[in-house]
Each structure stands twice: as structure tokens, then as C-alpha cells.
Design a protein around this motif. Structure first.
Motif, PDB file in Angstrom:
ATOM      1  N   LEU A 217       8.888  16.098 -14.561  1.00  0.00           N
ATOM      2  CA  LEU A 217       7.611  16.158 -13.865  1.00  0.00           C
ATOM      3  C   LEU A 217       6.742  14.955 -14.209  1.00  0.00           C
ATOM      4  N   LEU A 218       6.734  14.556 -15.479  1.00  0.00           N
ATOM      5  CA  LEU A 218       5.961  13.386 -15.885  1.00  0.00           C
ATOM      6  C   LEU A 218       6.524  12.107 -15.283  1.00  0.00           C
ATOM      7  N   LEU A 219       7.834  12.020 -15.179  1.00  0.00           N
ATOM      8  CA  LEU A 219       8.466  10.848 -14.568  1.00  0.00           C
ATOM      9  C   LEU A 219       8.119  10.744 -13.087  1.00  0.00           C
ATOM     10  N   VAL A 220       8.163  11.862 -12.384  1.00  0.00           N
ATOM     11  CA  VAL A 220       7.802  11.874 -10.961  1.00  0.00           C
ATOM     12  C   VAL A 220       6.321  11.542 -10.794  1.00  0.00           C
ATOM     13  N   LEU A 221       5.478  12.102 -11.652  1.00  0.00           N
ATOM     14  CA  LEU A 221       4.047  11.826 -11.576  1.00  0.00           C
ATOM     15  C   LEU A 221       3.747  10.360 -11.856  1.00  0.00           C
ATOM     16  N   ALA A 222       4.452   9.765 -12.814  1.00  0.00           N
ATOM     17  CA  ALA A 222       4.258   8.348 -13.121  1.00  0.00           C
ATOM     18  C   ALA A 222       4.710   7.467 -11.960  1.00  0.00           C
ATOM     19  N   ALA A 223       5.837   7.810 -11.337  1.00  0.00           N
ATOM     20  CA  ALA A 223       6.318   7.028 -10.194  1.00  0.00           C
ATOM     21  C   ALA A 223       5.364   7.145  -9.010  1.00  0.00           C
ATOM     22  N   TRP A 224       4.865   8.348  -8.770  1.00  0.00           N
ATOM     23  CA  TRP A 224       3.942   8.579  -7.659  1.00  0.00           C
ATOM     24  C   TRP A 224       2.628   7.834  -7.880  1.00  0.00           C
ATOM     25  N   THR A 225       2.111   7.911  -9.102  1.00  0.00           N
ATOM     26  CA  THR A 225       0.869   7.213  -9.435  1.00  0.00           C
ATOM     27  C   THR A 225       1.057   5.696  -9.363  1.00  0.00           C
ATOM     28  N   GLY A 226       2.200   5.207  -9.827  1.00  0.00           N
ATOM     29  CA  GLY A 226       2.471   3.781  -9.751  1.00  0.00           C
ATOM     30  C   GLY A 226       2.556   3.281  -8.326  1.00  0.00           C
ATOM     31  N   LEU A 227       3.163   4.080  -7.463  1.00  0.00           N
ATOM     32  CA  LEU A 227       3.257   3.691  -6.057  1.00  0.00           C
ATOM     33  C   LEU A 227       1.883   3.681  -5.394  1.00  0.00           C
ATOM     34  N   LEU A 228       1.051   4.651  -5.736  1.00  0.00           N
ATOM     35  CA  LEU A 228      -0.306   4.666  -5.193  1.00  0.00           C
ATOM     36  C   LEU A 228      -1.139   3.512  -5.754  1.00  0.00           C
ATOM     37  N   ALA A 229      -0.886   3.129  -7.002  1.00  0.00           N
ATOM     38  CA  ALA A 229      -1.565   1.954  -7.561  1.00  0.00           C
ATOM     39  C   ALA A 229      -1.129   0.683  -6.845  1.00  0.00           C
ATOM     40  N   LEU A 230       0.137   0.613  -6.466  1.00  0.00           N
ATOM     41  CA  LEU A 230       0.629  -0.533  -5.699  1.00  0.00           C
ATOM     42  C   LEU A 230      -0.043  -0.590  -4.326  1.00  0.00           C
ATOM     43  N   ILE A 231      -0.188   0.564  -3.691  1.00  0.00           N
ATOM     44  CA  ILE A 231      -0.882   0.615  -2.403  1.00  0.00           C
ATOM     45  C   ILE A 231      -2.327   0.161  -2.570  1.00  0.00           C
ATOM     46  N   ASN A 232      -2.958   0.585  -3.656  1.00  0.00           N
ATOM     47  CA  ASN A 232      -4.334   0.174  -3.925  1.00  0.00           C
ATOM     48  C   ASN A 232      -4.432  -1.332  -4.136  1.00  0.00           C
ATOM     49  N   THR A 233      -3.472  -1.893  -4.850  1.00  0.00           N
ATOM     50  CA  THR A 233      -3.480  -3.330  -5.111  1.00  0.00           C
ATOM     51  C   THR A 233      -3.266  -4.127  -3.825  1.00  0.00           C
ATOM     52  N   LEU A 234      -2.343  -3.672  -2.994  1.00  0.00           N
ATOM     53  CA  LEU A 234      -2.020  -4.427  -1.787  1.00  0.00           C
ATOM     54  C   LEU A 234      -3.031  -4.249  -0.659  1.00  0.00           C
ATOM     55  N   PHE A 235      -3.551  -3.030  -0.504  1.00  0.00           N
ATOM     56  CA  PHE A 235      -4.344  -2.737   0.684  1.00  0.00           C
ATOM     57  C   PHE A 235      -5.766  -2.260   0.410  1.00  0.00           C
ATOM     58  N   GLY A 236      -6.073  -1.866  -0.798  1.00  0.00           N
ATOM     59  CA  GLY A 236      -7.424  -1.421  -1.119  1.00  0.00           C
ATOM     60  C   GLY A 236      -7.569   0.088  -1.091  1.00  0.00           C
ATOM     61  N   ILE A 237      -8.767   0.515  -1.447  1.00  0.00           N
ATOM     62  CA  ILE A 237      -9.044   1.955  -1.592  1.00  0.00           C
ATOM     63  C   ILE A 237      -9.003   2.682  -0.244  1.00  0.00           C
ATOM     64  N   ASP A 238      -9.313   1.979   0.838  1.00  0.00           N
ATOM     65  CA  ASP A 238      -9.274   2.618   2.158  1.00  0.00           C
ATOM     66  C   ASP A 238      -7.867   3.060   2.535  1.00  0.00           C
ATOM     67  N   ALA A 239      -6.858   2.407   2.008  1.00  0.00           N
ATOM     68  CA  ALA A 239      -5.477   2.773   2.303  1.00  0.00           C
ATOM     69  C   ALA A 239      -4.945   3.814   1.334  1.00  0.00           C
ATOM     70  N   VAL A 240      -5.527   3.893   0.136  1.00  0.00           N
ATOM     71  CA  VAL A 240      -5.039   4.840  -0.863  1.00  0.00           C
ATOM     72  C   VAL A 240      -5.439   6.272  -0.510  1.00  0.00           C
ATOM     73  N   ILE A 241      -6.607   6.448   0.032  1.00  0.00           N
ATOM     74  CA  ILE A 241      -7.092   7.806   0.327  1.00  0.00           C
ATOM     75  C   ILE A 241      -6.190   8.525   1.321  1.00  0.00           C
ATOM     76  N   PRO A 242      -5.839   7.940   2.468  1.00  0.00           N
ATOM     77  CA  PRO A 242      -4.913   8.657   3.358  1.00  0.00           C
ATOM     78  C   PRO A 242      -3.504   8.780   2.788  1.00  0.00           C
ATOM     79  N   ALA A 243      -3.064   7.784   2.024  1.00  0.00           N
ATOM     80  CA  ALA A 243      -1.727   7.856   1.434  1.00  0.00           C
ATOM     81  C   ALA A 243      -1.654   8.976   0.399  1.00  0.00           C
ATOM     82  N   THR A 244      -2.679   9.088  -0.425  1.00  0.00           N
ATOM     83  CA  THR A 244      -2.721  10.156  -1.420  1.00  0.00           C
ATOM     84  C   THR A 244      -2.787  11.520  -0.746  1.00  0.00           C
ATOM     85  N   SER A 245      -3.649  11.637   0.242  1.00  0.00           N
ATOM     86  CA  SER A 245      -3.793  12.916   0.952  1.00  0.00           C
ATOM     87  C   SER A 245      -2.503  13.333   1.637  1.00  0.00           C
ATOM     88  N   ALA A 246      -1.880  12.399   2.338  1.00  0.00           N
ATOM     89  CA  ALA A 246      -0.657  12.724   3.086  1.00  0.00           C
ATOM     90  C   ALA A 246       0.486  13.079   2.144  1.00  0.00           C
TER      91      ALA A 246
END
Length: 90
Positions: free
Chosen positions: A34-63
Motif C-alpha cells: 500500500l505504501l509503495l502504491v501510494l508513493a508511486a501515485w503521489t510521485g506521478l501526481l508530483a510529476l503532473i504538478n511539475t509539468l503542468f501546474g496545479i490546475d492540471a493536478v486537481i482534475p488528475a487527482t480527482s479522477a
């Protein structure tokens, strides 16, 4: 809203949904998995934040969170139905 026209965001969104679905596919959920999946998911969302900004993270996180929750609830219901049928026809 420029991120919606970028195919990279869509690929990262699909990956985050797939990672969010992993706990529902595991038969036994251990804390390390569970921690490994959570770390991978959080890392991917951090990558989305880095590439596209907070406006892209909110729908990605929600979806991805919604997709993961729906998949998990569906797997619990299906497992319950299978268990109920096994007990009934023994």
C-alpha cells in the motif's frame, strides 16, 4: 486549461488511474504494498504538478482517486457475491 490539449497529460492521467486501481487487484493488501502504491501515485501526481501546474493536478487527482475508489468498491462487491455463492452451494 492548456493541459487538456496535451497528450502527455492524458497518458499521465491514465497511469495515475492504473496505479490507483492496483490495491483493488491485490488479494492481500499489506502495508508495504500500500505504501509503495501510494508513493508511486503521489510521485506521478508530483510529476503532473511539475509539468503542468496545479490546475492540471486537481482534475488528475480527482479522477484517479474516484476511479480507484469505484474499482475498490466494485471488487469488494464482486468478492462478496462470490463468497456468498460458495457458501450457498456447499
Amino acid at each position: 486549461m492548456n493541459f487538456l490539449a496535451n497528450w502527455t497529460w492524458w497518458v499521465l492521467l491514465l497511469l495515475s488511474c492504473a496505479i490507483a486501481m492496483i490495491p483493488s487487484l491485490l488479494h492481500q493488501i499489506s502495508l508495504s504494498h500500500l505504501l509503495l502504491v501510494l508513493a508511486a501515485w503521489t510521485g506521478l501526481l508530483a510529476l503532473i504538478n511539475t509539468l503542468f501546474g496545479i490546475d492540471a493536478v486537481i482534475p488528475a487527482t480527482s479522477a484517479s482517486l474516484l476511479f480507484g475508489i469505484i474499482t475498490f468498491i466494485t471488487s469488494l462487491i464482486i468478492t462478496g457475491i462470490k463468497t456468498m455463492m460458495k457458501k450457498r452451494y456447499r
